[in-house]
Design a protein around this motif. Structure first.
Motif, PDB file in Angstrom:
ATOM      1  N   GLY A 105       0.800  -1.214   0.000  1.00  0.00           N
ATOM      2  CA  GLY A 105       0.000   0.000   0.000  1.00  0.00           C
ATOM      3  C   GLY A 105       0.828   1.257   0.000  1.00  0.00           C
ATOM      4  N   THR A 106       2.125   1.167   0.167  1.00  0.00           N
ATOM      5  CA  THR A 106       2.958   2.351   0.111  1.00  0.00           C
ATOM      6  C   THR A 106       3.169   2.762  -1.333  1.00  0.00           C
ATOM      7  N   ALA A 107       3.431   4.031  -1.540  1.00  0.00           N
ATOM      8  CA  ALA A 107       3.434   4.576  -2.893  1.00  0.00           C
ATOM      9  C   ALA A 107       4.628   4.129  -3.726  1.00  0.00           C
ATOM     10  N   ASP A 108       5.804   4.056  -3.115  1.00  0.00           N
ATOM     11  CA  ASP A 108       6.999   3.745  -3.907  1.00  0.00           C
ATOM     12  C   ASP A 108       7.792   2.613  -3.281  1.00  0.00           C
ATOM     13  N   ARG A 109       7.891   1.516  -4.019  1.00  0.00           N
ATOM     14  CA  ARG A 109       8.704   0.382  -3.562  1.00  0.00           C
ATOM     15  C   ARG A 109       9.737   0.040  -4.624  1.00  0.00           C
ATOM     16  N   SER A 110      10.112   1.052  -5.415  1.00  0.00           N
ATOM     17  CA  SER A 110      10.983   0.810  -6.565  1.00  0.00           C
ATOM     18  C   SER A 110      12.338   0.238  -6.169  1.00  0.00           C
ATOM     19  N   LEU A 111      12.894   0.706  -5.066  1.00  0.00           N
ATOM     20  CA  LEU A 111      14.206   0.201  -4.671  1.00  0.00           C
ATOM     21  C   LEU A 111      14.124  -1.244  -4.174  1.00  0.00           C
ATOM     22  N   GLU A 112      12.994  -1.608  -3.582  1.00  0.00           N
ATOM     23  CA  GLU A 112      12.802  -3.014  -3.223  1.00  0.00           C
ATOM     24  C   GLU A 112      12.700  -3.875  -4.482  1.00  0.00           C
ATOM     25  N   VAL A 113      11.975  -3.369  -5.479  1.00  0.00           N
ATOM     26  CA  VAL A 113      11.886  -4.075  -6.761  1.00  0.00           C
ATOM     27  C   VAL A 113      13.288  -4.220  -7.356  1.00  0.00           C
ATOM     28  N   TYR A 114      14.061  -3.146  -7.304  1.00  0.00           N
ATOM     29  CA  TYR A 114      15.433  -3.151  -7.821  1.00  0.00           C
ATOM     30  C   TYR A 114      16.262  -4.218  -7.112  1.00  0.00           C
ATOM     31  N   LEU A 115      16.194  -4.222  -5.790  1.00  0.00           N
ATOM     32  CA  LEU A 115      16.983  -5.173  -5.001  1.00  0.00           C
ATOM     33  C   LEU A 115      16.682  -6.619  -5.356  1.00  0.00           C
ATOM     34  N   ARG A 116      15.413  -6.920  -5.519  1.00  0.00           N
ATOM     35  CA  ARG A 116      15.007  -8.309  -5.721  1.00  0.00           C
ATOM     36  C   ARG A 116      15.042  -8.742  -7.186  1.00  0.00           C
ATOM     37  N   SER A 117      15.270  -7.793  -8.097  1.00  0.00           N
ATOM     38  CA  SER A 117      15.130  -8.115  -9.522  1.00  0.00           C
ATOM     39  C   SER A 117      16.370  -7.882 -10.363  1.00  0.00           C
ATOM     40  N   ILE A 118      17.213  -6.923 -10.011  1.00  0.00           N
ATOM     41  CA  ILE A 118      18.327  -6.548 -10.872  1.00  0.00           C
ATOM     42  C   ILE A 118      19.284  -7.726 -11.040  1.00  0.00           C
ATOM     43  N   GLY A 119      19.681  -7.966 -12.279  1.00  0.00           N
ATOM     44  CA  GLY A 119      20.624  -9.028 -12.568  1.00  0.00           C
ATOM     45  C   GLY A 119      20.045 -10.421 -12.562  1.00  0.00           C
ATOM     46  N   ARG A 120      18.704 -10.527 -12.463  1.00  0.00           N
ATOM     47  CA  ARG A 120      18.089 -11.856 -12.403  1.00  0.00           C
ATOM     48  C   ARG A 120      17.222 -12.144 -13.626  1.00  0.00           C
ATOM     49  N   GLY A 121      17.513 -11.463 -14.706  1.00  0.00           N
ATOM     50  CA  GLY A 121      16.749 -11.679 -15.927  1.00  0.00           C
ATOM     51  C   GLY A 121      16.926 -10.490 -16.845  1.00  0.00           C
ATOM     52  N   ASP A 122      17.274 -10.759 -18.085  1.00  0.00           N
ATOM     53  CA  ASP A 122      17.541  -9.671 -19.030  1.00  0.00           C
ATOM     54  C   ASP A 122      16.320  -8.798 -19.270  1.00  0.00           C
ATOM     55  N   GLU A 123      15.135  -9.380 -19.155  1.00  0.00           N
ATOM     56  CA  GLU A 123      13.924  -8.644 -19.479  1.00  0.00           C
ATOM     57  C   GLU A 123      13.749  -7.422 -18.589  1.00  0.00           C
ATOM     58  N   ALA A 124      14.103  -7.542 -17.320  1.00  0.00           N
ATOM     59  CA  ALA A 124      13.909  -6.440 -16.381  1.00  0.00           C
ATOM     60  C   ALA A 124      15.134  -5.551 -16.235  1.00  0.00           C
ATOM     61  N   THR A 125      16.290  -6.037 -16.651  1.00  0.00           N
ATOM     62  CA  THR A 125      17.538  -5.351 -16.333  1.00  0.00           C
ATOM     63  C   THR A 125      17.633  -3.949 -16.918  1.00  0.00           C
ATOM     64  N   GLY A 126      17.200  -3.772 -18.167  1.00  0.00           N
ATOM     65  CA  GLY A 126      17.319  -2.463 -18.801  1.00  0.00           C
ATOM     66  C   GLY A 126      16.551  -1.392 -18.062  1.00  0.00           C
ATOM     67  N   THR A 127      15.303  -1.679 -17.719  1.00  0.00           N
ATOM     68  CA  THR A 127      14.469  -0.717 -17.002  1.00  0.00           C
ATOM     69  C   THR A 127      15.062  -0.391 -15.644  1.00  0.00           C
ATOM     70  N   LEU A 128      15.511  -1.403 -14.923  1.00  0.00           N
ATOM     71  CA  LEU A 128      16.042  -1.183 -13.584  1.00  0.00           C
ATOM     72  C   LEU A 128      17.409  -0.515 -13.616  1.00  0.00           C
ATOM     73  N   ARG A 129      18.209  -0.827 -14.636  1.00  0.00           N
ATOM     74  CA  ARG A 129      19.511  -0.170 -14.754  1.00  0.00           C
ATOM     75  C   ARG A 129      19.318   1.331 -14.968  1.00  0.00           C
ATOM     76  N   GLU A 130      18.329   1.698 -15.772  1.00  0.00           N
ATOM     77  CA  GLU A 130      18.055   3.121 -15.995  1.00  0.00           C
ATOM     78  C   GLU A 130      17.701   3.815 -14.682  1.00  0.00           C
ATOM     79  N   LEU A 131      16.898   3.154 -13.850  1.00  0.00           N
ATOM     80  CA  LEU A 131      16.550   3.723 -12.554  1.00  0.00           C
ATOM     81  C   LEU A 131      17.803   3.947 -11.710  1.00  0.00           C
ATOM     82  N   GLY A 132      18.676   2.944 -11.635  1.00  0.00           N
ATOM     83  CA  GLY A 132      19.907   3.082 -10.856  1.00  0.00           C
ATOM     84  C   GLY A 132      20.806   4.170 -11.375  1.00  0.00           C
ATOM     85  N   GLU A 133      20.907   4.291 -12.702  1.00  0.00           N
ATOM     86  CA  GLU A 133      21.762   5.321 -13.299  1.00  0.00           C
ATOM     87  C   GLU A 133      21.238   6.719 -13.007  1.00  0.00           C
ATOM     88  N   GLN A 134      19.928   6.879 -13.008  1.00  0.00           N
ATOM     89  CA  GLN A 134      19.373   8.206 -12.734  1.00  0.00           C
ATOM     90  C   GLN A 134      19.552   8.591 -11.274  1.00  0.00           C
TER      91      GLN A 134
END
Length: 202
Positions: A105-134
């Motif tokens: 129910g919290t508004a932003d859990r993007s960093l949790e998504v990043y933690l649990r998803s980055i590097g675990r599948g090419d499909e998500a990596t591009g989107t999450l890498r952009e978030l980390g770079e910004q």
């Protein structure tokens, strides 16, 4: 003279738009929470639709694909936070968000998504890498030192490490520590990272 029932088509169309908007929002909320809890690879389209009380066909109609859904979750969470937050407040805002977002129910859990998803599948990596770079780019601007990018990476590593230990590993005493206390201790220490000169002159 008004024709009986003449307003019904517009009214019905408006109701459908409201329903569509509400369903879309529920799908985004469900995806955000499941991606944060299980990672992108671990959350299935079927589970997202079920949690949202919708069917999979609507998910694909509104977002095109699971990856499209992730892109919008990140855009409405982390990227929106980046746009709306002054750089000098970004680290604390992101940290506080992560410390208080263990419940759905919290508004932003993007960093949790990043933690649990980055590097675990090419499909998500591009989107999450952009978030980390910004995030890195915004934090690097806080230091005038030549190694500002390195300092930003160190800050990001600390931020994500705290998130890992609190939300993924659930290590005590950090897992149940008061968010205000953690923020105060971390931010006070982090100030030194931005203020220390990176290139000392003789």
């Amino acid at each position: 003279m008004a024709v009986p029932g003449s307003a019904a088509p517009d009214s019905a169309a408006g109701e459908r738009r409201r329903d569509a908007g509400a369903t879309r929002r529920r799908l985004l909320d469900a995806a955000r929470d499941l991606f944060a809890e299980r990672g992108y690879e671990g959350a299935t389209v079927r589970e997202i639709a079920e949690r949202a009380g919708a069917n999979q066909a609507l998910l694909f109609r509104y977002f095109g694909s699971k990856q499209g859904l992730l892109t919008e979750v990140v855009a409405q969470g982390g990227l929106e936070q980046l746009r709306a937050t002054p750089p000098e407040e970004l680290f604390e805002t992101a940290l506080r968000s992560m410390l208080t977002s263990s419940a759905s129910g919290t508004a932003d859990r993007s960093l949790e998504v990043y933690l649990r998803s980055i590097g675990r599948g090419d499909e998500a990596t591009g989107t999450l890498r952009e978030l980390g770079e910004q995030y890195q780019s915004a934090l690097a601007a806080l230091s005038g030192a030549k190694d500002g990018a390195l300092r930003a990476d160190l800050a990001m590593a600390w931020l994500l490490g705290i998130g890992l230990m609190r939300t993924v590993v659930a290590r005590e005493p950090l897992a149940s520590a008061d968010p205000d206390t953690v923020c105060r201790m971390v931010v006070d220490t982090l100030d030194h990272l931005w203020s220390t000169p990176g290139d000392k002159t003789p």
